[in-house]
Scaffold this active site. Structure first.
Site, PDB file in Angstrom:
ATOM      1  N   GLU A   1      -6.801   4.416   7.846  1.00  0.00           N
ATOM      2  CA  GLU A   1      -6.787   5.994   7.363  1.00  0.00           C
ATOM      3  C   GLU A   1      -8.188   6.456   6.958  1.00  0.00           C
ATOM      4  O   GLU A   1      -8.401   7.575   7.233  1.00  0.00           O
ATOM      5  CB  GLU A   1      -5.532   6.234   6.638  1.00  0.00           C
ATOM      6  CG  GLU A   1      -4.253   5.985   7.485  1.00  0.00           C
ATOM      7  CD  GLU A   1      -3.026   5.399   6.466  1.00  0.00           C
ATOM      8  OE1 GLU A   1      -3.082   5.499   5.523  1.00  0.00           O
ATOM      9  OE2 GLU A   1      -2.083   4.922   7.373  1.00  0.00           O
TER      10      GLU A   1
ATOM     11  N   GLY B   1       2.302   2.269  10.825  1.00  0.00           N
ATOM     12  CA  GLY B   1       3.335   3.343  10.445  1.00  0.00           C
ATOM     13  C   GLY B   1       4.044   3.681  11.787  1.00  0.00           C
ATOM     14  O   GLY B   1       4.891   4.709  11.808  1.00  0.00           O
TER      15      GLY B   1
ATOM     16  N   GLU C   1      -5.039  -5.099  10.311  1.00  0.00           N
ATOM     17  CA  GLU C   1      -4.181  -4.158  10.751  1.00  0.00           C
ATOM     18  C   GLU C   1      -4.612  -3.419  11.950  1.00  0.00           C
ATOM     19  O   GLU C   1      -5.309  -2.400  12.005  1.00  0.00           O
ATOM     20  CB  GLU C   1      -4.063  -3.190   9.472  1.00  0.00           C
ATOM     21  CG  GLU C   1      -3.945  -3.845   8.273  1.00  0.00           C
ATOM     22  CD  GLU C   1      -3.360  -2.960   7.100  1.00  0.00           C
ATOM     23  OE1 GLU C   1      -2.262  -2.766   6.724  1.00  0.00           O
ATOM     24  OE2 GLU C   1      -4.117  -1.926   6.841  1.00  0.00           O
TER      25      GLU C   1
ATOM     26  N   ASN D   1       0.993  -1.276  -0.001  1.00  0.00           N
ATOM     27  CA  ASN D   1      -0.087   0.067   0.037  1.00  0.00           C
ATOM     28  C   ASN D   1       0.666   1.126  -0.183  1.00  0.00           C
ATOM     29  O   ASN D   1       1.631   1.558   1.050  1.00  0.00           O
ATOM     30  CB  ASN D   1      -1.056   0.007   1.216  1.00  0.00           C
ATOM     31  CG  ASN D   1      -1.591   1.165   1.499  1.00  0.00           C
ATOM     32  OD1 ASN D   1      -1.679   2.090   0.508  1.00  0.00           O
ATOM     33  ND2 ASN D   1      -2.299   1.219   2.517  1.00  0.00           N
TER      34      ASN D   1
ATOM     35  N   LYS E   1       0.081   4.193  -0.237  1.00  0.00           N
ATOM     36  CA  LYS E   1      -0.525   5.502   0.498  1.00  0.00           C
ATOM     37  C   LYS E   1      -0.247   6.591  -0.599  1.00  0.00           C
ATOM     38  O   LYS E   1      -0.206   6.665  -1.816  1.00  0.00           O
ATOM     39  CB  LYS E   1      -0.093   5.793   1.614  1.00  0.00           C
ATOM     40  CG  LYS E   1      -0.370   4.418   2.670  1.00  0.00           C
ATOM     41  CD  LYS E   1      -0.176   4.632   4.188  1.00  0.00           C
ATOM     42  CE  LYS E   1      -0.119   3.176   4.829  1.00  0.00           C
ATOM     43  NZ  LYS E   1      -0.119   3.402   6.033  1.00  0.00           N
TER      44      LYS E   1
ATOM     45  N   HIS F   1      -9.540   0.864   4.914  1.00  0.00           N
ATOM     46  CA  HIS F   1      -8.175   0.909   5.621  1.00  0.00           C
ATOM     47  C   HIS F   1      -8.512   2.185   6.657  1.00  0.00           C
ATOM     48  O   HIS F   1      -9.379   3.031   6.704  1.00  0.00           O
ATOM     49  CB  HIS F   1      -7.104   1.678   4.550  1.00  0.00           C
ATOM     50  CG  HIS F   1      -5.835   1.750   5.199  1.00  0.00           C
ATOM     51  ND1 HIS F   1      -5.516   2.727   6.171  1.00  0.00           N
ATOM     52  CD2 HIS F   1      -4.783   0.884   4.999  1.00  0.00           C
ATOM     53  CE1 HIS F   1      -4.313   2.436   6.407  1.00  0.00           C
ATOM     54  NE2 HIS F   1      -3.608   1.336   5.910  1.00  0.00           N
TER      55      HIS F   1
ATOM     56  N   SER G   1       3.495  -2.207  10.272  1.00  0.00           N
ATOM     57  CA  SER G   1       4.928  -2.069  10.694  1.00  0.00           C
ATOM     58  C   SER G   1       5.422  -3.641  10.460  1.00  0.00           C
ATOM     59  O   SER G   1       6.587  -3.963  10.682  1.00  0.00           O
ATOM     60  CB  SER G   1       5.048  -1.605  12.080  1.00  0.00           C
ATOM     61  OG  SER G   1       4.871  -0.427  12.134  1.00  0.00           O
TER      62      SER G   1
END
Ligand code: PGA
Length: 252
Positions: A99, A175, A169, A9, A11, A97, A215
Protein backbone atom coordinates in the site's frame (compact mmCIF):
# COMPACT_ATOMS: atom_id res chain seq x y z
CA UNK A 1 17.06 -21.70 14.31
CA UNK A 2 15.00 -19.04 12.58
CA UNK A 3 12.16 -17.46 14.50
CA UNK A 4 8.51 -18.23 13.94
CA UNK A 5 6.71 -14.91 13.78
CA UNK A 6 3.14 -13.71 13.48
CA UNK A 7 2.82 -9.97 12.93
CA UNK A 8 -0.47 -8.08 12.83
CA UNK A 9 -0.73 -5.05 10.55
CA UNK A 10 -3.66 -2.99 11.78
CA UNK A 11 -3.29 -0.50 8.90
CA UNK A 12 -5.47 2.63 9.36
CA UNK A 13 -7.95 0.94 11.69
CA UNK A 14 -9.06 1.44 15.31
CA UNK A 15 -9.22 4.48 17.54
CA UNK A 16 -6.82 4.43 20.48
CA UNK A 17 -9.62 3.16 22.73
CA UNK A 18 -10.47 0.35 20.32
CA UNK A 19 -6.79 -0.46 19.88
CA UNK A 20 -6.21 -0.80 23.63
CA UNK A 21 -9.30 -2.97 23.98
CA UNK A 22 -8.04 -5.18 21.14
CA UNK A 23 -4.57 -5.55 22.60
CA UNK A 24 -5.96 -6.29 26.07
CA UNK A 25 -8.17 -9.00 24.65
CA UNK A 26 -5.21 -10.48 22.80
CA UNK A 27 -3.00 -10.35 25.89
CA UNK A 28 -5.61 -12.22 27.87
CA UNK A 29 -5.79 -14.98 25.24
CA UNK A 30 -1.99 -15.22 25.17
CA UNK A 31 -1.77 -15.23 28.96
CA UNK A 32 -4.41 -17.94 29.38
CA UNK A 33 -3.25 -20.02 26.42
CA UNK A 34 -0.07 -21.49 25.04
CA UNK A 35 1.61 -19.83 22.08
CA UNK A 36 4.54 -22.22 21.98
CA UNK A 37 7.57 -20.74 20.26
CA UNK A 38 5.70 -18.09 18.25
CA UNK A 39 6.92 -14.50 18.39
CA UNK A 40 4.09 -11.99 18.31
CA UNK A 41 4.32 -8.51 16.83
CA UNK A 42 1.56 -5.97 16.33
CA UNK A 43 1.76 -2.87 14.14
CA UNK A 44 -0.85 -0.32 15.25
CA UNK A 45 -1.12 3.20 13.80
CA UNK A 46 1.49 5.81 14.89
CA UNK A 47 -0.93 7.52 17.29
CA UNK A 48 -1.29 4.31 19.33
CA UNK A 49 2.32 3.21 19.56
CA UNK A 50 3.40 4.85 22.79
CA UNK A 51 0.31 3.80 24.72
CA UNK A 52 0.34 0.26 23.35
CA UNK A 53 4.02 -0.15 24.19
CA UNK A 54 3.09 0.88 27.72
CA UNK A 55 0.17 -1.54 27.91
CA UNK A 56 2.27 -4.46 26.58
CA UNK A 57 5.42 -3.85 28.59
CA UNK A 58 5.06 -7.05 30.62
CA UNK A 59 3.91 -9.18 27.72
CA UNK A 60 5.57 -11.15 24.93
CA UNK A 61 4.00 -8.84 22.36
CA UNK A 62 6.45 -6.62 20.44
CA UNK A 63 5.28 -3.40 18.87
CA UNK A 64 6.06 -2.34 15.31
CA UNK A 65 5.44 0.84 13.35
CA UNK A 66 3.81 0.54 9.92
CA UNK A 67 6.20 2.97 8.26
CA UNK A 68 9.02 5.42 8.94
CA UNK A 69 10.48 8.48 7.23
CA UNK A 70 13.26 8.14 4.69
CA UNK A 71 15.10 11.09 6.24
CA UNK A 72 16.72 11.41 9.64
CA UNK A 73 15.10 14.69 10.75
CA UNK A 74 14.13 18.15 9.62
CA UNK A 75 11.55 19.92 7.49
CA UNK A 76 9.43 16.93 6.43
CA UNK A 77 5.94 17.84 7.59
CA UNK A 78 3.85 14.88 8.64
CA UNK A 79 6.68 12.36 8.71
CA UNK A 80 7.81 10.21 11.65
CA UNK A 81 11.52 9.47 12.03
CA UNK A 82 13.22 6.29 13.20
CA UNK A 83 14.69 8.24 16.14
CA UNK A 84 11.16 9.16 17.24
CA UNK A 85 10.11 5.52 17.01
CA UNK A 86 13.20 4.37 18.85
CA UNK A 87 12.62 6.95 21.61
CA UNK A 88 9.27 5.37 22.53
CA UNK A 89 10.54 1.78 22.39
CA UNK A 90 9.30 0.60 18.98
CA UNK A 91 11.18 -2.62 18.12
CA UNK A 92 10.13 -3.27 14.49
CA UNK A 93 8.98 -1.31 11.47
CA UNK A 94 7.14 -2.45 8.34
CA UNK A 95 9.00 -1.14 5.32
CA UNK A 96 7.75 -1.33 1.74
CA UNK A 97 4.21 -2.53 2.31
CA UNK A 98 2.45 -2.71 -1.06
CA UNK A 99 0.00 0.00 0.00
CA UNK A 100 2.96 2.34 0.62
CA UNK A 101 4.49 1.35 -2.71
CA UNK A 102 1.33 1.87 -4.72
CA UNK A 103 -0.48 4.78 -3.00
CA UNK A 104 2.57 6.74 -1.84
CA UNK A 105 4.95 5.83 -4.66
CA UNK A 106 7.67 4.36 -2.46
CA UNK A 107 10.31 2.84 -4.69
CA UNK A 108 13.18 0.47 -4.01
CA UNK A 109 15.71 3.30 -3.60
CA UNK A 110 13.55 5.01 -0.98
CA UNK A 111 12.94 1.72 0.82
CA UNK A 112 16.67 1.07 0.88
CA UNK A 113 17.12 4.37 2.76
CA UNK A 114 14.36 3.51 5.21
CA UNK A 115 15.84 0.06 5.89
CA UNK A 116 19.25 1.57 6.63
CA UNK A 117 17.83 4.27 8.90
CA UNK A 118 15.78 1.72 10.83
CA UNK A 119 18.81 -0.54 11.30
CA UNK A 120 20.92 2.40 12.48
CA UNK A 121 18.24 3.13 15.09
CA UNK A 122 18.24 -0.50 16.26
CA UNK A 123 14.77 -1.11 14.80
CA UNK A 124 14.17 -4.39 12.96
CA UNK A 125 12.76 -3.88 9.47
CA UNK A 126 9.96 -6.16 8.33
CA UNK A 127 10.59 -5.71 4.64
CA UNK A 128 7.57 -6.39 2.42
CA UNK A 129 7.65 -7.48 -1.20
CA UNK A 130 5.09 -8.85 -3.60
CA UNK A 131 3.98 -8.93 -7.22
CA UNK A 132 0.70 -7.62 -8.66
CA UNK A 133 -1.60 -10.00 -10.50
CA UNK A 134 -0.55 -8.85 -13.97
CA UNK A 135 3.09 -9.55 -13.17
CA UNK A 136 2.21 -13.06 -12.00
CA UNK A 137 0.06 -13.71 -15.06
CA UNK A 138 2.85 -12.52 -17.34
CA UNK A 139 5.29 -14.82 -15.61
CA UNK A 140 7.36 -11.92 -14.25
CA UNK A 141 6.80 -12.70 -10.58
CA UNK A 142 10.27 -13.99 -9.78
CA UNK A 143 11.99 -11.14 -11.59
CA UNK A 144 9.82 -8.58 -9.71
CA UNK A 145 10.55 -10.07 -6.30
CA UNK A 146 14.24 -10.36 -7.12
CA UNK A 147 14.49 -6.68 -8.01
CA UNK A 148 12.44 -5.55 -4.98
CA UNK A 149 14.67 -7.53 -2.61
CA UNK A 150 18.04 -6.99 -4.27
CA UNK A 151 17.58 -3.24 -4.87
CA UNK A 152 16.31 -2.53 -1.36
CA UNK A 153 18.45 -4.92 0.69
CA UNK A 154 21.44 -6.36 -1.08
CA UNK A 155 23.86 -3.52 -0.47
CA UNK A 156 23.62 -4.21 3.27
CA UNK A 157 26.52 -5.84 5.06
CA UNK A 158 25.91 -9.45 6.07
CA UNK A 159 25.69 -8.31 9.66
CA UNK A 160 23.01 -5.73 8.91
CA UNK A 161 21.16 -8.01 6.52
CA UNK A 162 20.94 -10.75 9.15
CA UNK A 163 18.63 -8.54 11.23
CA UNK A 164 15.95 -8.27 8.51
CA UNK A 165 12.61 -10.06 8.46
CA UNK A 166 11.04 -10.46 5.00
CA UNK A 167 7.32 -10.66 4.29
CA UNK A 168 6.21 -11.97 0.91
CA UNK A 169 2.78 -10.54 0.21
CA UNK A 170 1.38 -11.09 -3.27
CA UNK A 171 -0.56 -7.88 -3.91
CA UNK A 172 -3.48 -9.78 -5.47
CA UNK A 173 -3.96 -11.61 -2.17
CA UNK A 174 -3.92 -8.58 0.15
CA UNK A 175 -7.36 -7.80 1.55
CA UNK A 176 -9.05 -9.73 -1.26
CA UNK A 177 -9.92 -12.98 0.48
CA UNK A 178 -7.92 -14.77 -2.24
CA UNK A 179 -4.95 -16.43 -0.57
CA UNK A 180 -1.93 -17.76 -2.40
CA UNK A 181 -2.11 -21.53 -2.27
CA UNK A 182 0.39 -23.11 0.12
CA UNK A 183 2.26 -24.38 -2.96
CA UNK A 184 2.39 -20.92 -4.60
CA UNK A 185 3.53 -19.33 -1.35
CA UNK A 186 6.13 -22.02 -0.69
CA UNK A 187 7.48 -21.72 -4.24
CA UNK A 188 8.14 -17.99 -3.77
CA UNK A 189 9.51 -18.39 -0.24
CA UNK A 190 11.96 -21.01 -1.49
CA UNK A 191 12.95 -18.67 -4.33
CA UNK A 192 13.56 -15.83 -1.84
CA UNK A 193 15.60 -18.06 0.46
CA UNK A 194 17.66 -19.10 -2.51
CA UNK A 195 18.29 -15.46 -3.46
CA UNK A 196 19.51 -14.82 0.07
CA UNK A 197 21.71 -17.92 -0.05
CA UNK A 198 23.34 -16.71 -3.26
CA UNK A 199 24.01 -13.28 -1.79
CA UNK A 200 24.76 -13.92 1.90
CA UNK A 201 25.31 -17.68 2.17
CA UNK A 202 23.33 -20.59 3.50
CA UNK A 203 23.68 -19.87 7.18
CA UNK A 204 22.20 -16.36 6.97
CA UNK A 205 19.50 -17.55 4.55
CA UNK A 206 18.53 -20.35 6.92
CA UNK A 207 18.26 -17.87 9.78
CA UNK A 208 16.06 -15.37 7.91
CA UNK A 209 12.40 -15.44 8.93
CA UNK A 210 10.21 -15.31 5.82
CA UNK A 211 6.57 -14.42 6.48
CA UNK A 212 3.63 -14.91 4.17
CA UNK A 213 0.95 -12.19 3.93
CA UNK A 214 -2.24 -11.80 1.95
CA UNK A 215 -5.62 -13.01 3.24
CA UNK A 216 -3.94 -15.29 5.74
CA UNK A 217 -6.58 -16.13 8.32
CA UNK A 218 -7.54 -18.45 11.17
CA UNK A 219 -8.70 -21.13 8.72
CA UNK A 220 -5.71 -21.24 6.36
CA UNK A 221 -2.72 -20.27 8.53
CA UNK A 222 -2.03 -23.82 9.58
CA UNK A 223 -1.53 -25.11 6.07
CA UNK A 224 0.57 -22.11 5.04
CA UNK A 225 2.80 -22.25 8.13
CA UNK A 226 3.39 -25.97 7.54
CA UNK A 227 5.38 -25.18 4.39
CA UNK A 228 9.12 -25.64 4.69
CA UNK A 229 10.11 -22.03 3.96
CA UNK A 230 7.17 -20.19 5.55
CA UNK A 231 8.11 -19.02 9.02
CA UNK A 232 4.89 -17.23 9.91
CA UNK A 233 2.63 -14.50 8.65
CA UNK A 234 1.96 -10.81 8.25
CA UNK A 235 -1.72 -10.53 8.96
CA UNK A 236 -3.98 -7.61 8.03
CA UNK A 237 -7.75 -8.02 8.41
CA UNK A 238 -7.60 -11.06 10.68
CA UNK A 239 -5.32 -9.24 13.15
CA UNK A 240 -8.21 -6.93 14.05
CA UNK A 241 -10.06 -9.77 15.76
CA UNK A 242 -8.22 -11.00 18.85
CA UNK A 243 -9.61 -14.54 18.68
CA UNK A 244 -8.69 -14.97 15.01
CA UNK A 245 -5.24 -13.49 15.51
CA UNK A 246 -4.67 -15.77 18.48
CA UNK A 247 -5.69 -18.79 16.40
CA UNK A 248 -3.15 -17.75 13.76
CA UNK A 249 -0.43 -17.33 16.41
CA UNK A 250 -1.08 -20.89 17.53
CA UNK A 251 -1.15 -22.32 13.98
CA UNK A 252 2.44 -23.58 13.86
P1 PGA B 1 -4.67 -8.98 4.69
O1 PGA B 1 -3.47 -7.93 4.67
O2 PGA B 1 -4.31 -10.05 5.68
O3 PGA B 1 -5.88 -8.19 5.11
O4 PGA B 1 -4.80 -9.54 3.31
C1 PGA B 1 -2.14 -8.35 4.79
C2 PGA B 1 -1.22 -7.16 4.74
O5 PGA B 1 -1.50 -6.21 3.99
O6 PGA B 1 -0.21 -7.12 5.45
Amino acid sequence: MRKKIVAGNWKMNTTIQEGIALVNELQKLIHDGNIGSANVIIAPPFTHLSEIINVTKNSVIKVSAQNCANELKGAFTGEVSVAMLQSIGVSHCLIGHSERRSYYHEDNAMLNKKVKLALQAGITPIFCCGEVLKEREEGKLFEVIKSQISEALFDLSADDYSKIIIAYEPVWAIGTGVTASPAQAQEMHAFIRNLITEKYGKQIADETSLLYGGSCNAANANELFAQADIDGGLIGGASLKAADFYTIITSF
